[in-house]
Scaffold this active site. Structure first.
Site, PDB file in Angstrom:
ATOM      1  N   CYS A   1     -68.182 -64.028 -12.398  1.00  0.00           N
ATOM      2  CA  CYS A   1     -67.393 -64.979 -13.175  1.00  0.00           C
ATOM      3  C   CYS A   1     -68.212 -65.526 -14.343  1.00  0.00           C
ATOM      4  O   CYS A   1     -68.483 -64.811 -15.296  1.00  0.00           O
ATOM      5  CB  CYS A   1     -66.852 -66.086 -12.266  1.00  0.00           C
ATOM      6  SG  CYS A   1     -65.448 -66.981 -13.000  1.00  0.00           S
TER       7      CYS A   1
ATOM      8  N   HIS B   1     -64.111 -63.544  -7.425  1.00  0.00           N
ATOM      9  CA  HIS B   1     -64.792 -64.347  -6.410  1.00  0.00           C
ATOM     10  C   HIS B   1     -64.427 -63.797  -5.028  1.00  0.00           C
ATOM     11  O   HIS B   1     -63.359 -63.231  -4.835  1.00  0.00           O
ATOM     12  CB  HIS B   1     -64.354 -65.806  -6.493  1.00  0.00           C
ATOM     13  CG  HIS B   1     -64.854 -66.530  -7.691  1.00  0.00           C
ATOM     14  ND1 HIS B   1     -66.172 -66.890  -7.847  1.00  0.00           N
ATOM     15  CD2 HIS B   1     -64.206 -66.975  -8.804  1.00  0.00           C
ATOM     16  CE1 HIS B   1     -66.318 -67.533  -8.994  1.00  0.00           C
ATOM     17  NE2 HIS B   1     -65.142 -67.590  -9.598  1.00  0.00           N
TER      18      HIS B   1
END
Length: 505
Positions: free
Chosen positions: A339, A436
C-alpha cells in the site's frame, strides 16, 4: 438458569485505561453468547486506530470490531463502528463516519462535529439493536478523562444516551489495579457510578488466595461486585487494535533456520496486522525496526502501509533506510511494498489536495517506474485473485487514496477479479501491491516466503490462529466470569440487585 433476552439487550465494557482488555473481553463475550445460541453483535461507538478493516459493502471500520464480528459468526458491518478516527498527524485525524471518510479534522473542529457524529452513532446502534438479541459495546480509553467528558460519545456519554449497564475492566498485570478501579469511580458522576454494575480484573497471574482479600476490600469499598478475574493468556493471538507487536514469537529449541524479515516501524504505520502471519510463522524471524536502530541484514525487507506516506518516506530517508535498501538489493535481497510502502517504491508521490499533510509532491525511492497521485475518493474494496508468483490464491482488501500509473504496472504482482494490480520488477527482486492481508492466505504466504528465499515453507494459516485465540478468550470468559450476573444484566433482571462475583460466595 436459562435466560431470554429482549431484542437489543445491551451491555457496555469500559476500561480504566487504554489496553485494559476491553477489545479482548468484548470478543470473548461475543463468542460465548454466540455459542449459547444468541444473535449477538459487537459495537464500538468511536474508535481511534490506524488498523482498519474493509466490510463487504466497501466501508471501513476498526480492526478489532472485524474480529469481534468473526466471534459472533458475522461479516463485519459499518454499523459496528460508526465513527473511526485515523490520525495522520499529532493533532489531526481523518474522520470516517459509517465507513466513509468525511474529511480531516483537528481536535477543535472534531469537537464541533461531535453532535453529527453522535447522530451517526445512535443511528447505527439502533439498527443493530433492532436486528440482534444482544449488543456488546466497547468503550474507548477511559471514561474518567476529565478533559474529554464534554460531548463524550465513546464511553459514559453513549451509555447514558442508550441507558445500558456497564462493566469496568482493569489490567492487574501493569500494577495499581485497585487504584485504577476506585479512582475511575471517584471521577465519575453519581449517575455514571450507578451505571457501573461490576468490575472485571484482567491478565492475572498468581495465587487467587493472595488476591482475594483485595477483591473483598474492593467490594466493601465500592459496593460493587467483582464479576470475575481473567487469567493472563500466554501466547494469545488476536489482531491488535493499534499497538505494534514488534517481533516474532521466540523460536522453539532446535527449530529450523528462519527467514529473516524486517520492516521499518514508520511513525504513521497503518494496518500493521498485515505482518501477523509473518510474526507467528514458525520459520520466520520478523522484526519491526524503530527509530535509531540501523536496519540489520535480512532476506526480505517490507515497507508497510502508512497514513502519511510522504512524511513517513521523509522519516525513512532520515533514518538511513534508502541507502540500506539499495545495498540490500545489490546483494540479492528481496523488497516488498504494501500500500503506502508500494507508493514509496515509485518515482514520485503527489498530494495536490493536501490529504495527508501540506499539498505538494515528494520524490519516491525510484525503484519502480510509476507515480502516485492521492485523490479525494478513497478506494475501499475486498479483493481476490491470484499472485503472479506461482499462481497462488490471494485475497484481502484495499484501503488507499492513491492512484498509481506508469510502465512498471504493466508487469503486475497480482491478477485480481477486477484486473491487474501492483508491480513486479523485471529482475523479480521487488514486488509492490495495494492488497492488505496478503500473507493471510496460506497459498500466497507460502509462495512469498519461497520467493524471499525459504526453500520449504510450512503451510501456515493465521486465520486459524485467530479463531483459536477467540475460542481461548471465550473459554476463559465462561470459566472465570459470573455469566449468570452478565446474563441478568443483559436481560434487565440484574440492573439493581447485588450479585456475588465468580468464585465468590
Amino acid at each position: 438458569m436459562s435466560h431470554r433476552l429482549p431484542r437489543g439487550a445491551t451491555l457496555m465494557i469500559q476500561g480504566t485505561t487504554s489496553d485494559a482488555g476491553k477489545s479482548t473481553l468484548v470478543t470473548g463475550l461475543c463468542r460465548a453468547l454466540h455459542r449459547r445460541g444468541f444473535r449477538v453483535a459487537p459495537f464500538k461507538p468511536q474508535n481511534m486506530a490506524l488498523n482498519s478493516a474493509v466490510t463487504p459493502q466497501g466501508g471501513e471500520i476498526g480492526r478489532a470490531q472485524a474480529v469481534q464480528a468473526q466471534a459472533c459468526g458475522l461479516p463485519p458491518h459499518t454499523d459496528m463502528n460508526p465513527v473511526l478516527l485515523k490520525p495522520y498527524a499529532d493533532q489531526g485525524s481523518q474522520v470516517i463516519i459509517q465507513g466513509h471518510a468525511v474529511g480531516n479534522m483537528d481536535a477543535r473542529r472534531y469537537h464541533e462535529f461531535k453532535p453529527t457524529a453522535l447522530s451517526a452513532v445512535l443511528e447505527s446502534y439502533a439498527r443493530l439493536a433492532h436486528q440482534f438479541q444482544a449488543v456488546i459495546v466497547e468503550g474507548a480509553g477511559s471514561p474518567a478523562e476529565i478533559n474529554l467528558r464534554t460531548g463524550d460519545i465513546a464511553n459514559m456519554g453513549f451509555a447514558e444516551a442508550v441507558d445500558c449497564p456497564v462493566l469496568l475492566v482493569a489490567d492487574i498485570d501493569r500494577g495499581g489495579v485497585f487504584a485504577h478501579l476506585v479512582g475511575t469511580l471517584e471521577l465519575l458522576s453519581a449517575s455514571e457510578r450507578e451505571r457501573i454494575r461490576g468490575f472485571v480484573i484482567n491478565r492475572f497471574r498468581g495465587d487467587m488466595d493472595l488476591l482475594r482479600p483485595g477483591i473483598e476490600w474492593l467490594q466493601r469499598r465500592t459496593g460493587k461486585p467483582v464479576v470475575g478475574v481473567l487469567p493472563h493468556l500466554d501466547g494469545l493471538y488476536l489482531d491488535a487494535e493499534d499497538a505494534v507487536v514488534t517481533k516474532s514469537r521466540p523460536a522453539a529449541p532446535g527449530q529450523d533456520t528462519r527467514l529473516k524479515v524486517i520492516a521499518p516501524r514508520l511513525p504513521r504505520i497503518s494496518n500493521h496486522t498485515d505482518f501477523d502471519a509473518l510474526r507467528l510463522h514458525p520459520q520466520v524471524d520478523f522484526r519491526f525496526i524503530g527509530t535509531g536502530a540501523p536496519p540489520p541484514p535480512a532476506d526480505l525487507v517490507i515497507l508497510p502501509g502508512s497514513k502519511s506516506v510522504r512524511a513517513d518516506l521523509a522519516w525513512l530517508r532520515e533514518a538511513g533506510w534508502e541507502g540500506a535498501i539499495r545495498r540490500h538489493l545489490r546483494y540479492g535481497g528481496k523488497l516488498l511494498g504494501l500500500c503506502g510502502g508500494f507508493q514509496m517504491l515509485g518515482q514520485a508521490i503527489h498530494d495536490p489536495a493536501g490529504l495527508e499533510g501540506p499539498p505538494g509532491s515528494s520524490p519516491g525511492l525510484g525503484l519502480l517506474d510509476f507515480e502516485t497521485t492521492l485523490e479525494l475518493e478513497k478506494q475501499l474494496r475486498t479483493v481476490s485473485g491470484i499472485l503472479i508468483l506461482e499462481g497462488a490464491t490471494v485475497s484481502g482488501y484495499e484501503i488507499h487514496a492513491g492512484v498509481s500509473s506508469g510502465p512498471a504496472l504493466e508487469r503486475p504482482a497480482c491478477r485480481l477479479e477486477r484486473g491487474a494490480e501492483g508491480a513486479l520488477s523485471d529482475d523479480g527482486q521487488i514486488l509492490g501491491t495495494y492488497v492488505h492481508g496478503l500473507f493471510d492466505e496460506p497459498e500466497a504466504l507460502t509462495a512469498l516466503l519461497r520467493w524471499a528465499g525459504l526453500p520449504q515453507p510450512r503451510v501456515f494459516d493465521v486465520r486459524l490462529e485467530r479463531e483459536r485465540g477467540i475460542d481461548r478468550v471465550a473459554a476463559a470468559v465462561e470459566a472465570e466470569l459470573n455469566m449468570e450476573l452478565i446474563m441478568d444484566l443483559l436481560s434487565g433482571s440484574g440492573r439493581r440487585e447485588g450479585h456475588a462475583p465468580a468464585g465468590q460466595p
